[in-house]
Design a protein around this motif. Structure first.
Motif, mmCIF file in Angstrom:
data_model
loop_
_atom_site.group_PDB
_atom_site.id
_atom_site.type_symbol
_atom_site.label_atom_id
_atom_site.label_comp_id
_atom_site.label_asym_id
_atom_site.label_seq_id
_atom_site.Cartn_x
_atom_site.Cartn_y
_atom_site.Cartn_z
ATOM 1 N N PHE A 51 29.228 -35.667 -42.848
ATOM 2 C CA PHE A 51 29.960 -35.413 -41.601
ATOM 3 C C PHE A 51 28.965 -35.141 -40.476
ATOM 4 O O PHE A 51 27.811 -34.772 -40.723
ATOM 5 C CB PHE A 51 30.943 -34.242 -41.773
ATOM 6 C CG PHE A 51 30.325 -32.991 -42.329
ATOM 7 C CD1 PHE A 51 29.809 -32.011 -41.498
ATOM 8 C CD2 PHE A 51 30.232 -32.790 -43.705
ATOM 9 C CE1 PHE A 51 29.231 -30.857 -42.010
ATOM 10 C CE2 PHE A 51 29.665 -31.636 -44.234
ATOM 11 C CZ PHE A 51 29.165 -30.671 -43.380
ATOM 12 N N ARG A 52 29.427 -35.320 -39.245
ATOM 13 C CA ARG A 52 28.537 -35.127 -38.095
ATOM 14 C C ARG A 52 28.218 -33.646 -37.898
ATOM 15 O O ARG A 52 29.119 -32.791 -38.008
ATOM 16 C CB ARG A 52 29.164 -35.669 -36.817
ATOM 17 C CG ARG A 52 29.277 -37.174 -36.815
ATOM 18 C CD ARG A 52 29.407 -37.759 -35.432
ATOM 19 N NE ARG A 52 29.772 -39.170 -35.533
ATOM 20 C CZ ARG A 52 28.909 -40.154 -35.797
ATOM 21 N NH1 ARG A 52 27.625 -39.874 -35.970
ATOM 22 N NH2 ARG A 52 29.321 -41.402 -35.886
ATOM 23 N N ASP A 53 26.955 -33.362 -37.580
ATOM 24 C CA ASP A 53 26.556 -31.991 -37.255
ATOM 25 C C ASP A 53 27.246 -31.571 -35.955
ATOM 26 O O ASP A 53 27.321 -32.337 -34.988
ATOM 27 C CB ASP A 53 25.039 -31.905 -37.107
ATOM 28 C CG ASP A 53 24.537 -30.469 -37.136
ATOM 29 O OD1 ASP A 53 23.854 -30.105 -38.101
ATOM 30 O OD2 ASP A 53 24.833 -29.715 -36.172
ATOM 31 N N ILE A 54 27.715 -30.340 -35.936
ATOM 32 C CA ILE A 54 28.463 -29.853 -34.770
ATOM 33 C C ILE A 54 27.552 -29.661 -33.545
ATOM 34 O O ILE A 54 28.020 -29.707 -32.406
ATOM 35 C CB ILE A 54 29.216 -28.555 -35.144
ATOM 36 C CG1 ILE A 54 30.403 -28.324 -34.247
ATOM 37 C CG2 ILE A 54 28.295 -27.354 -35.181
ATOM 38 C CD1 ILE A 54 31.358 -27.246 -34.757
ATOM 39 N N HIS A 97 22.177 -28.942 -47.948
ATOM 40 C CA HIS A 97 22.560 -30.109 -47.150
ATOM 41 C C HIS A 97 21.337 -30.869 -46.700
ATOM 42 O O HIS A 97 20.280 -30.295 -46.457
ATOM 43 C CB HIS A 97 23.410 -29.693 -45.943
ATOM 44 C CG HIS A 97 22.801 -28.603 -45.113
ATOM 45 N ND1 HIS A 97 22.882 -27.268 -45.457
ATOM 46 C CD2 HIS A 97 22.100 -28.636 -43.961
ATOM 47 C CE1 HIS A 97 22.266 -26.533 -44.557
ATOM 48 N NE2 HIS A 97 21.765 -27.345 -43.634
ATOM 49 N N GLY A 101 14.483 -21.673 -41.259
ATOM 50 C CA GLY A 101 15.633 -21.576 -40.363
ATOM 51 C C GLY A 101 16.935 -22.031 -40.991
ATOM 52 O O GLY A 101 17.848 -22.444 -40.277
ATOM 53 N N ASN A 120 16.286 -27.852 -44.865
ATOM 54 C CA ASN A 120 15.761 -26.517 -44.565
ATOM 55 C C ASN A 120 16.062 -25.594 -45.732
ATOM 56 O O ASN A 120 17.179 -25.585 -46.256
ATOM 57 C CB ASN A 120 16.395 -25.968 -43.283
ATOM 58 C CG ASN A 120 15.957 -26.738 -42.061
ATOM 59 O OD1 ASN A 120 14.800 -27.102 -41.937
ATOM 60 N ND2 ASN A 120 16.890 -27.008 -41.157
ATOM 61 N N HIS A 162 19.938 -33.179 -43.769
ATOM 62 C CA HIS A 162 20.122 -33.648 -42.391
ATOM 63 C C HIS A 162 19.657 -35.103 -42.317
ATOM 64 O O HIS A 162 18.559 -35.425 -42.786
ATOM 65 C CB HIS A 162 19.257 -32.843 -41.422
ATOM 66 C CG HIS A 162 19.621 -31.405 -41.270
ATOM 67 N ND1 HIS A 162 20.310 -30.911 -40.183
ATOM 68 C CD2 HIS A 162 19.372 -30.326 -42.067
ATOM 69 C CE1 HIS A 162 20.462 -29.595 -40.308
ATOM 70 N NE2 HIS A 162 19.897 -29.217 -41.440
ATOM 71 N N ILE A 182 31.434 -22.308 -45.067
ATOM 72 C CA ILE A 182 32.053 -23.281 -44.165
ATOM 73 C C ILE A 182 31.936 -24.699 -44.719
ATOM 74 O O ILE A 182 32.854 -25.517 -44.549
ATOM 75 C CB ILE A 182 31.452 -23.163 -42.734
ATOM 76 C CG1 ILE A 182 32.133 -24.136 -41.777
ATOM 77 C CG2 ILE A 182 29.964 -23.380 -42.726
ATOM 78 C CD1 ILE A 182 33.591 -23.888 -41.537
ATOM 79 N N PHE A 183 30.846 -25.015 -45.403
ATOM 80 C CA PHE A 183 30.689 -26.388 -45.911
ATOM 81 C C PHE A 183 31.607 -26.636 -47.109
ATOM 82 O O PHE A 183 32.113 -27.753 -47.276
ATOM 83 C CB PHE A 183 29.227 -26.689 -46.242
ATOM 84 C CG PHE A 183 28.355 -26.914 -45.020
ATOM 85 C CD1 PHE A 183 28.867 -26.815 -43.736
ATOM 86 C CD2 PHE A 183 27.016 -27.239 -45.158
ATOM 87 C CE1 PHE A 183 28.078 -27.013 -42.606
ATOM 88 C CE2 PHE A 183 26.211 -27.457 -44.045
ATOM 89 C CZ PHE A 183 26.742 -27.336 -42.762
ATOM 90 N N VAL A 191 20.487 -21.948 -42.003
ATOM 91 C CA VAL A 191 21.592 -21.157 -41.445
ATOM 92 C C VAL A 191 22.794 -21.190 -42.385
ATOM 93 O O VAL A 191 23.457 -20.175 -42.584
ATOM 94 C CB VAL A 191 21.985 -21.706 -40.050
ATOM 95 C CG1 VAL A 191 23.259 -21.042 -39.554
ATOM 96 C CG2 VAL A 191 20.854 -21.510 -39.058
ATOM 97 N N VAL A 192 23.066 -22.360 -42.943
ATOM 98 C CA VAL A 192 24.215 -22.509 -43.844
ATOM 99 C C VAL A 192 23.684 -22.607 -45.269
ATOM 100 O O VAL A 192 22.940 -23.538 -45.601
ATOM 101 C CB VAL A 192 25.054 -23.752 -43.490
ATOM 102 C CG1 VAL A 192 26.214 -23.900 -44.463
ATOM 103 C CG2 VAL A 192 25.579 -23.657 -42.057
HETATM 104 P P1 5GP Z 1 20.386 -25.482 -41.420
HETATM 105 O O1 5GP Z 1 21.118 -24.533 -42.335
HETATM 106 O O2 5GP Z 1 19.669 -26.580 -42.162
HETATM 107 O O3 5GP Z 1 19.481 -24.791 -40.467
HETATM 108 O O4 5GP Z 1 21.432 -26.235 -40.514
HETATM 109 C C1 5GP Z 1 22.801 -26.041 -40.559
HETATM 110 C C2 5GP Z 1 23.420 -27.086 -39.653
HETATM 111 O O5 5GP Z 1 24.814 -27.042 -39.807
HETATM 112 C C3 5GP Z 1 23.102 -26.875 -38.170
HETATM 113 O O6 5GP Z 1 22.487 -28.063 -37.658
HETATM 114 C C4 5GP Z 1 24.472 -26.612 -37.554
HETATM 115 O O7 5GP Z 1 24.619 -27.194 -36.274
HETATM 116 C C5 5GP Z 1 25.424 -27.229 -38.559
HETATM 117 N N1 5GP Z 1 26.711 -26.562 -38.650
HETATM 118 C C6 5GP Z 1 26.921 -25.212 -38.778
HETATM 119 N N2 5GP Z 1 28.236 -24.951 -38.862
HETATM 120 C C7 5GP Z 1 28.866 -26.161 -38.782
HETATM 121 C C8 5GP Z 1 30.242 -26.534 -38.822
HETATM 122 O O8 5GP Z 1 31.153 -25.711 -38.923
HETATM 123 N N3 5GP Z 1 30.520 -27.860 -38.712
HETATM 124 C C9 5GP Z 1 29.531 -28.809 -38.610
HETATM 125 N N4 5GP Z 1 29.919 -30.088 -38.521
HETATM 126 N N5 5GP Z 1 28.226 -28.487 -38.576
HETATM 127 C C10 5GP Z 1 27.896 -27.175 -38.653
#
Ligand code: 5GP
Ligand code: ZN
Length: 115
Positions: A29-32, A101, A94, A88, A103, A6-7, A96-97
């Motif tokens: 970009f802003r976190d969703i 990235h 945790g 992360n 934060h 997605i990124f 997720v993506v």
């Molecule tokens: P992490 O992988 O560090 O845990 O965090 C992934 C971050 O990406 C989460 O804070 C989540 O809200 C954000 N995120 C996941 N999918 C999207 C997306 O499609 N668009 C945006 N803007 N943020 C996303």
């Protein structure tokens, strides 16, 4: 670019996002799902899965992400008040993506780090 990332799609302009800054190397970009008043993600355009995939030669790119984070903090008006940069890495953190990235979290008093 992994077709499911997605990124990568956001960086390519193929998925929507509220983009605050971009250049040839990085995009912010802003976190969703913001966890604070300001919650912005800074990513390299190049797909790097996580800190575990970082290699020698990536130093300037990763340093650039911090320079972009500083610009974001200034643009958001949170530089003087303070903010948190967070990366992360892997399941225990945790992540997720799996596109590396940074934060940028701030705009309010943050709780102290917890394990
Ligand atoms: P992490 O992988 O560090 O845990 O965090 C992934 C971050 O990406 C989460 O804070 C989540 O809200 C954000 N995120 C996941 N999918 C999207 C997306 O499609 N668009 C945006 N803007 N943020 C996303
Ligand atoms: Zn990617």
């Amino acid at each position: 670019m992994p077709p499911t990332c997605i990124f990568c799609k956001i960086a390519a302009g193929e998925a929507p996002a509220t983009v605050l800054y971009q250049d040839e190397l990085a995009i912010a970009f802003r976190d969703i799902h913001p966890v604070a008043q300001t919650h912005v993600l800074v990513i390299p355009r190049r797909h790097i899965e996580s800190v575990n995939a970082v290699e020698a030669g990536d130093e300037s790119l990763l340093g650039h992400l911090i320079v972009v984070a500083r610009k974001i903090a200034e643009m958001e008006g949170i530089a003087a008040g303070g903010y948190r940069l967070l990366v992360n890495t892997g399941p225990n953190a945790g992540q997720v993506v799996y596109h590396i990235h940074l934060h940028v979290i701030g705009g309010q008093r943050l709780r102290h780090m917890q394990g």
